[in-house]
Write a protein that holds these residues in place. Structure first.
Motif, PDB file in Angstrom:
ATOM      1  N   GLN A 112      35.849  33.190  35.205  1.00 23.22           N
ATOM      2  CA  GLN A 112      37.034  34.044  35.181  1.00 23.22           C
ATOM      3  C   GLN A 112      36.689  35.479  35.538  1.00 23.22           C
ATOM      4  OE1 GLN A 112      38.984  34.168  31.382  1.00 23.22           O
ATOM      5  NE2 GLN A 112      40.526  35.640  32.040  1.00 23.22           N
ATOM      6  N   GLN A 113      35.634  36.015  34.944  1.00 26.69           N
ATOM      7  CA  GLN A 113      35.232  37.398  35.236  1.00 26.69           C
ATOM      8  C   GLN A 113      34.842  37.561  36.702  1.00 26.69           C
ATOM      9  OE1 GLN A 113      32.211  37.650  32.130  1.00 26.69           O
ATOM     10  NE2 GLN A 113      33.323  39.342  31.182  1.00 26.69           N
ATOM     11  N   ILE A 114      34.108  36.596  37.240  1.00 29.16           N
ATOM     12  CA  ILE A 114      33.634  36.714  38.624  1.00 29.16           C
ATOM     13  C   ILE A 114      34.797  36.605  39.605  1.00 29.16           C
ATOM     14  CG2 ILE A 114      32.158  35.693  40.385  1.00 29.16           C
ATOM     15  CD1 ILE A 114      30.352  34.714  38.008  1.00 29.16           C
ATOM     16  N   VAL A 115      35.659  35.623  39.403  1.00 29.46           N
ATOM     17  CA  VAL A 115      36.819  35.459  40.284  1.00 29.46           C
ATOM     18  C   VAL A 115      37.676  36.716  40.266  1.00 29.46           C
ATOM     19  CG1 VAL A 115      39.035  34.262  40.498  1.00 29.46           C
ATOM     20  CG2 VAL A 115      36.920  32.946  40.278  1.00 29.46           C
ATOM     21  N   GLN A 116      37.910  37.255  39.088  1.00 33.35           N
ATOM     22  CA  GLN A 116      38.773  38.425  38.992  1.00 33.35           C
ATOM     23  C   GLN A 116      38.092  39.667  39.558  1.00 33.35           C
ATOM     24  OE1 GLN A 116      40.678  38.666  35.134  1.00 33.35           O
ATOM     25  NE2 GLN A 116      41.542  36.619  35.329  1.00 33.35           N
ATOM     26  N   LEU A 117      36.781  39.760  39.447  1.00 32.94           N
ATOM     27  CA  LEU A 117      36.058  40.835  40.135  1.00 32.94           C
ATOM     28  C   LEU A 117      36.261  40.734  41.636  1.00 32.94           C
ATOM     29  CD1 LEU A 117      32.568  41.110  38.369  1.00 32.94           C
ATOM     30  CD2 LEU A 117      34.186  42.979  38.737  1.00 32.94           C
ATOM     31  N   LEU A 118      36.123  39.519  42.161  1.00 38.14           N
ATOM     32  CA  LEU A 118      36.295  39.314  43.598  1.00 38.14           C
ATOM     33  C   LEU A 118      37.694  39.738  44.041  1.00 38.14           C
ATOM     34  CD1 LEU A 118      35.283  38.161  46.313  1.00 38.14           C
ATOM     35  CD2 LEU A 118      36.100  35.920  45.556  1.00 38.14           C
ATOM     36  N   VAL A 119      38.708  39.328  43.293  1.00 41.19           N
ATOM     37  CA  VAL A 119      40.082  39.677  43.648  1.00 41.19           C
ATOM     38  C   VAL A 119      40.272  41.190  43.623  1.00 41.19           C
ATOM     39  CG1 VAL A 119      42.491  39.542  42.897  1.00 41.19           C
ATOM     40  CG2 VAL A 119      41.068  37.480  42.892  1.00 41.19           C
ATOM     41  N   LYS A 120      39.788  41.850  42.602  1.00 42.18           N
ATOM     42  CA  LYS A 120      39.946  43.302  42.486  1.00 42.18           C
ATOM     43  C   LYS A 120      39.258  44.023  43.640  1.00 42.18           C
ATOM     44  CE  LYS A 120      40.116  43.051  37.427  1.00 42.18           C
ATOM     45  NZ  LYS A 120      41.320  43.779  37.022  1.00 42.18           N
ATOM     46  N   ILE A 121      38.044  43.595  43.968  1.00 49.18           N
ATOM     47  CA  ILE A 121      37.278  44.234  45.038  1.00 49.18           C
ATOM     48  C   ILE A 121      37.958  44.026  46.385  1.00 49.18           C
ATOM     49  CG2 ILE A 121      35.105  44.060  46.330  1.00 49.18           C
ATOM     50  CD1 ILE A 121      33.771  43.547  43.525  1.00 49.18           C
ATOM     51  N   VAL A 122      38.376  42.794  46.653  1.00 49.74           N
ATOM     52  CA  VAL A 122      39.010  42.500  47.937  1.00 49.74           C
ATOM     53  C   VAL A 122      40.345  43.235  48.054  1.00 49.74           C
ATOM     54  CG1 VAL A 122      39.989  40.650  49.348  1.00 49.74           C
ATOM     55  CG2 VAL A 122      37.790  40.317  48.225  1.00 49.74           C
ATOM     56  N   SER A 123      41.058  43.390  46.941  1.00 49.41           N
ATOM     57  CA  SER A 123      42.339  44.110  46.991  1.00 49.41           C
ATOM     58  C   SER A 123      42.149  45.572  47.375  1.00 49.41           C
ATOM     59  CB  SER A 123      43.048  44.030  45.637  1.00 49.41           C
ATOM     60  OG  SER A 123      42.475  44.909  44.681  1.00 49.41           O
ATOM     61  N   ARG A 124      40.941  46.080  47.187  1.00 52.17           N
ATOM     62  CA  ARG A 124      40.614  47.462  47.572  1.00 52.17           C
ATOM     63  C   ARG A 124      39.927  47.518  48.930  1.00 52.17           C
ATOM     64  NH1 ARG A 124      43.803  47.311  43.294  1.00 52.17           N
ATOM     65  NH2 ARG A 124      43.727  49.205  42.035  1.00 52.17           N
ATOM     66  N   GLY A 125      39.863  46.363  49.615  1.00 48.92           N
ATOM     67  CA  GLY A 125      39.316  46.331  50.969  1.00 48.92           C
ATOM     68  C   GLY A 125      37.817  46.152  51.047  1.00 48.92           C
ATOM     69  N   GLY A 126      37.173  45.783  49.924  1.00 47.65           N
ATOM     70  CA  GLY A 126      35.717  45.662  49.915  1.00 47.65           C
ATOM     71  C   GLY A 126      35.230  44.227  49.909  1.00 47.65           C
ATOM     72  N   ASN A 127      33.908  44.080  49.904  1.00 45.98           N
ATOM     73  CA  ASN A 127      33.228  42.795  49.755  1.00 45.98           C
ATOM     74  C   ASN A 127      32.530  42.758  48.407  1.00 45.98           C
ATOM     75  OD1 ASN A 127      33.934  42.545  52.463  1.00 45.98           O
ATOM     76  ND2 ASN A 127      31.916  41.857  53.125  1.00 45.98           N
ATOM     77  N   LEU A 128      32.347  41.558  47.858  1.00 41.21           N
ATOM     78  CA  LEU A 128      31.554  41.372  46.649  1.00 41.21           C
ATOM     79  C   LEU A 128      30.228  40.726  47.022  1.00 41.21           C
ATOM     80  CD1 LEU A 128      30.920  41.202  43.618  1.00 41.21           C
ATOM     81  CD2 LEU A 128      32.303  39.111  43.517  1.00 41.21           C
ATOM     82  N   LEU A 129      29.128  41.415  46.725  1.00 38.70           N
ATOM     83  CA  LEU A 129      27.782  40.867  46.888  1.00 38.70           C
ATOM     84  C   LEU A 129      27.274  40.535  45.492  1.00 38.70           C
ATOM     85  CD1 LEU A 129      25.416  40.241  48.820  1.00 38.70           C
ATOM     86  CD2 LEU A 129      24.608  42.584  48.436  1.00 38.70           C
TER      87      LEU A 129
END
Length: 479
Positions: free
Chosen positions: A332-349
């Motif tokens: 849950q934490q990882i998926v939601q991190l990904l969503v938050k980052i992508v919503s700001r136009g970034g990538n998650l590494l």
């Protein structure tokens, strides 16, 4: 949910390692090379990558490299039977080379798990600050392929080559992490002087011949990586204190400790890299300018889009390197991190540290499997997407498909199982007419009505409690 995420960000802030925070207000300088610009655009579409910190330090389960740095910081503490003296500890640390034998190394296993989870690129630590090389360099014997290292007799001992080849076969973009500082070579930490901190321990202007040897050493190692390891897409350079003195940003605390000019001639390195690897993305972390082709906020999620290419590098556990019994973030934490980052136009590494046996903790595989299940349903709203105002409202985060009148609204759940309200209010500006609204992963039709600031989506009673979705629900809005 907001309180929970605020607490989570506070936890993340504890792991902003080693003063590599970014002053993200610095002006971004485009690469100016069409091939590089195109590759950056391709990379931005990938959204989700795998990072791996791995070296001899995994045998002790300690922080990568930093325990041999003579700074009194929370992450540099020496512990264990050798911790009483600096010189004794450093000698024991460097002797880890003689026992490093990760016989369970199987990069294809990593590729399968990462690919299933929806990861599209990989960055691997070919050399961290301690100087131990995870590739077959000719510049030093402090390497995994040395006959001093037990694993050197393994046919897959050149692990960088094996990792790059394995991931490249499945069309991952390939990135080589490389530390500019090297705390093992005598031309960075000269044995004539004791090391004082993370920086070079002599004045390069006073001893230019020694510094030139270090520059040549660095250039030659990067040249090896660019020449002998197949197609490489990203050169990810860490250790931002190795930089021209003129580039020091005195508003950043850790940069104020840089006393000497540590210019390694990035124009020459970048030109060589791009001659060997056309279109090479160069990431000279924290050194603003034409060789920081994207920025890398560490263990943090920017609150707004940054207006230039960027990725958040974040650990799956609490540590960058392997620690026995590490606490891993939930799916849950990882998926939601990904969503938050992508919503700001970034990538998650997302970083996973392999252990001394050459494999990941079983928990890491479990987390990737959970992410896989979510991405199979919702990936279309993640990949090749752009940020779109208002970026988020409450627990709903927005992305927009490139070259399409399609917006995705991800409603983050405050528990693993998604429970939807009777009405989901999506705040969308400047949308004249909505043509269709669907819930990703569901075949049930939805009704909606346009209101002044967006649309209100009606959720059928059965779907509210039994959507079958986890972590976050994705609404697809075509207009």
């Amino acid at each position: 949910m907001k309180r929970l995420f605020t607490a989570f960000l506070l936890v993340l802030s504890c792991y902003k390692t080693f003063g590599q925070q970014h002053n993200m207000s610095k002006q971004y300088v485009p690469a100016g090379d069409p091939a590089v610009e195109q590759k950056i655009a391709n990379w931005q579409d990938l959204k989700f990558g795998l990072f791996m910190h791995w070296g001899t330090y995994s045998q002790w389960g300690v922080v990568e490299s930093w325990s041999i740095c003579p700074e009194d910081e929370g992450w540099t503490q020496r512990r264990g039977p050798y911790g009483a003296t600096y010189n004794g500890y450093k000698a024991a640390y460097e002797n880890l080379q003689t026992t490093f034998n990760p016989t369970k190394f199987n990069p294809e296993k990593w590729v399968k798990a990462a690919k299933d989870a929806g990861m599209k690129y990989v960055i691997f630590t070919t050399k961290h600050h301690d100087g131990f090389c995870m590739f077959d360099t000719k510049e030093t014997d402090y390497k995994i392929t040395s006959n001093k290292t037990p694993f050197s007799s393994n046919p897959r001992s050149n692990v960088t080559k094996e990792i790059f080849n394995a991931f490249r076969k499945d069309n991952f973009m390939i990135g080589a992490y490389f530390s500019k500082p090297d705390w093992h070579t005598e031309n960075y930490w000269w044995p004539y002087f004791p090391p004082k901190d993370r920086n070079v321990n002599y004045d390069p202007k006073k001893y230019p011949e020694r510094w030139q040897k270090f520059k040549d050493f660095t250039y030659n190692q990067i040249s090896e990586l660019m020449s002998d390891y197949g197609k490489v897409d990203i050169l990810w350079l860490d250790g931002g204190w190795v930089r021209p003195k003129r580039s020091v940003d005195t508003t950043v605390e850790w940069q104020r400790g840089i006393k000497f000019d540590q210019d390694i001639d990035m124009p020459k390195i970048a030109a060589m890299g791009r001659q060997k690897q056309p279109g090479l993305i160069v990431v000279d972390r924290t050194v603003a300018g034409k060789y920081e082709n994207y920025t890398t906020p560490e263990q943090e999620v920017p609150e707004v889009p940054l207006g230039h290419p960027w990725e958040s590098c974040i650990t799956m556990g609490n540590s960058w390197s392997y620690v026995p019994g590490d606490h891993y973030k939930s799916v849950q934490q990882i998926v939601q991190l990904l969503v938050k980052i992508v919503s700001r136009g970034g990538n998650l590494l997302m970083n996973i540290g392999p252990g001394p046996d050459g494999d990941w903790d079983p928990v890491a595989y479990e987390r990737l499997q959970g992410i896989s299940q979510w991405m199979k349903i919702n990936g279309e709203g993640i990949y090749a997407s752009q940020s779109v105002a208002p970026y988020s409202t409450g627990n709903i985060y927005y992305t927009k498909a490139k070259n399409s009148n399609t917006i995705y609204a991800f409603a983050l759940s405050d528990q693993e199982k998604v429970v939807l309200p009777a009405t989901v209010s999506v705040k969308l500006k400047d949308i004249k007419k909505v043509k269709k609204v669907t819930l990703l992963g569901s075949t049930q039709s939805l009704k909606w009505k346009q209101v002044a600031d967006g649309i209100d989506i009606s959720i059928p009673a059965k779907l509210q409690q039994a959507s079958g979705l986890n972590e976050a629900a994705g609404f697809k809005i075509v207009y």
